[in-house]
Write a protein that holds these residues in place. Structure first.
Motif, PDB file in Angstrom:
ATOM      1  N   ALA A  54      50.697  53.329 128.200  1.00  0.00           N
ATOM      2  CA  ALA A  54      50.592  53.031 129.625  1.00  0.00           C
ATOM      3  C   ALA A  54      49.573  51.923 129.838  1.00  0.00           C
ATOM      4  O   ALA A  54      48.751  51.635 128.964  1.00  0.00           O
ATOM      5  CB  ALA A  54      50.205  54.277 130.416  1.00  0.00           C
ATOM      6  N   LEU A  88      48.734  57.981 124.759  1.00  0.00           N
ATOM      7  CA  LEU A  88      48.591  59.423 124.713  1.00  0.00           C
ATOM      8  C   LEU A  88      49.625  59.962 123.725  1.00  0.00           C
ATOM      9  O   LEU A  88      50.824  59.703 123.874  1.00  0.00           O
ATOM     10  CB  LEU A  88      48.817  60.033 126.101  1.00  0.00           C
ATOM     11  N   LEU A 196      44.998  60.813 136.374  1.00  0.00           N
ATOM     12  CA  LEU A 196      45.769  60.038 135.412  1.00  0.00           C
ATOM     13  C   LEU A 196      46.919  60.802 134.784  1.00  0.00           C
ATOM     14  O   LEU A 196      47.588  60.288 133.907  1.00  0.00           O
ATOM     15  CB  LEU A 196      44.834  59.529 134.298  1.00  0.00           C
ATOM     16  N   ALA A 197      47.165  62.034 135.182  1.00  0.00           N
ATOM     17  CA  ALA A 197      48.257  62.801 134.611  1.00  0.00           C
ATOM     18  C   ALA A 197      49.289  63.101 135.698  1.00  0.00           C
ATOM     19  O   ALA A 197      49.164  62.656 136.838  1.00  0.00           O
ATOM     20  CB  ALA A 197      47.731  64.094 133.992  1.00  0.00           C
ATOM     21  N   THR A 198      50.345  63.834 135.335  1.00  0.00           N
ATOM     22  CA  THR A 198      51.311  64.248 136.335  1.00  0.00           C
ATOM     23  C   THR A 198      50.617  65.144 137.354  1.00  0.00           C
ATOM     24  O   THR A 198      49.584  65.740 137.055  1.00  0.00           O
ATOM     25  CB  THR A 198      52.463  65.031 135.670  1.00  0.00           C
ATOM     26  N   LEU A 269      52.351  61.338 131.043  1.00  0.00           N
ATOM     27  CA  LEU A 269      51.843  60.382 132.023  1.00  0.00           C
ATOM     28  C   LEU A 269      52.915  60.056 133.056  1.00  0.00           C
ATOM     29  O   LEU A 269      54.112  60.101 132.748  1.00  0.00           O
ATOM     30  CB  LEU A 269      51.391  59.090 131.334  1.00  0.00           C
ATOM     31  N   LEU A 297      49.228  52.714 137.653  1.00  0.00           N
ATOM     32  CA  LEU A 297      49.461  53.160 136.282  1.00  0.00           C
ATOM     33  C   LEU A 297      50.950  53.089 136.013  1.00  0.00           C
ATOM     34  O   LEU A 297      51.755  53.693 136.723  1.00  0.00           O
ATOM     35  CB  LEU A 297      48.958  54.591 136.077  1.00  0.00           C
ATOM     36  N   ALA A 299      53.739  53.577 132.854  1.00  0.00           N
ATOM     37  CA  ALA A 299      53.882  54.120 131.507  1.00  0.00           C
ATOM     38  C   ALA A 299      55.299  53.893 131.003  1.00  0.00           C
ATOM     39  O   ALA A 299      56.267  53.892 131.776  1.00  0.00           O
ATOM     40  CB  ALA A 299      53.542  55.603 131.482  1.00  0.00           C
TER      41      ALA A 299
END
Length: 315
Positions: A54, A88, A196-198, A269, A297, A299
């Protein structure tokens, strides 16, 4: 361009006014509306042996208003754009939920299905070399100074633990040696800011139009609330709109963040995240200072982890 404005781009959008999460925080997820039928529980599908790349970009601007009415003056300054490559990956041994494993051979634990590990999973995080782009020639000096400071993050490794509902359980980055104390504190706050994640999904089944909130009570007396709305849900993919508010003991709700996020439950991500943080500071005689920071962001898809093959060399 002021040096202060350039420094605000140092992952500032993840840090300005946001209280980082700690182990002592009280977290509550409340489902406001389950949405339309058909509904289903949203759970991440952790895939061992795969990685996702990402690019995180951060750009800021500051509007300064002097005076009130038609005679007021507006000055806008733009900060440099910071781009940070991320990777990641989930090794085959990355699952941390033992209930999702079974034994194969003496003392050996393996996932029952290498394509779908429920519960939590421990991902490896690697930060690439940050890039800093100046808006114009006047900002070159500040951009170079910022690039030099951020260069210490290049090649750093860490870990991130994601739950089955998408919540960020914990994250860390190896910052030993060559990293300033200021950068260390900022990165730690960024890793604990759950952006920064789901999105963290509710436990209950939901459908399009569902709304839920995630509230965190921090010490001393501050509260952060994120409200999510599920706009689309097709198979593993979906889109949510969200709004963030931080409430301080004095009653302030600044800064405010609004954005949208596209997710794929088969990836850790977001496919795309775009959020704008806004904070407003009053200034004398009707003036004000408004700071906006845009975070994006993007990805890619999953990639298989490379496997080294040993080749025998004849004597």
């Amino acid at each position: 361009m002021s040096a202060l404005l350039a420094a605000s781009c140092l992952l500032g959008s993840l840090l300005q006014g946001l209280s980082p999460s700690t182990a002592e925080d009280v977290v509550a997820t409340v489902l406001l509306d389950a949405g339309a039928e058909p509904r289903r529980a949203l759970r991440l599908v952790h895939r061992p042996g795969w990685a996702q790349r990402a690019r995180l970009s951060v750009a800021s601007e500051v509007d300064t208003v002097s005076g009130a009415g038609p005679e007021g003056e507006l000055r806008t300054e733009y900060g440099p754009e910071v781009v940070v490559p991320l990777r990641l990956s989930l090794p085959v041994t990355g699952a941390v939920d033992d209930s999702a494993r079974y034994r194969l051979g003496p003392g050996r634990l393996v996932p029952p299905d290498p394509w779908a590990i429920p519960g939590e999973a421990r991902y490896r995080l690697r930060v690439g070399r940050p890039e800093v782009r100046a808006v114009d020639e006047d900002g070159m000096e500040a951009a170079l100074a910022l690039a030099e400071a951020l260069g210490a993050l290049s090649g750093r490794d860490g870990e991130a633990v994601l739950s089955g509902t998408g919540a960020l359980v914990e994250a860390w980055l190896d910052l030993r040696g060559g990293v300033s104390s200021q950068l260390v504190s900022q990165v730690r706050a960024a890793l604990s800011s759950h952006w920064l994640a789901t999105p963290p999904f509710p436990e209950e089944p939901v459908g399009p139009g569902a709304r839920w909130t995630v509230a965190r009570a921090h010490e001393p007396g501050s509260l952060s609330v994120i409200t999510y709305e599920l706009l689309e849900l097709r198979g593993f993919r979906g889109r949510v709109r969200f709004e963030f508010q931080a409430r301080t003991p004095g009653g302030s709700r600044e800064p405010v963040a609004e954005g949208e996020l596209r997710f794929d439950l088969r990836r850790p991500l977001p496919e795309r995240l775009e959020v704008v943080f806004t904070s407003r500071t009053p200034r004398g005689r009707g003036g004000s200072v408004v700071r906006r920071t845009r975070v994006t962001l993007e990805a890619g898809g999953l990639q298989p982890l490379s496997r080294r093959v040993r080749v025998a060399v004849p004597p």
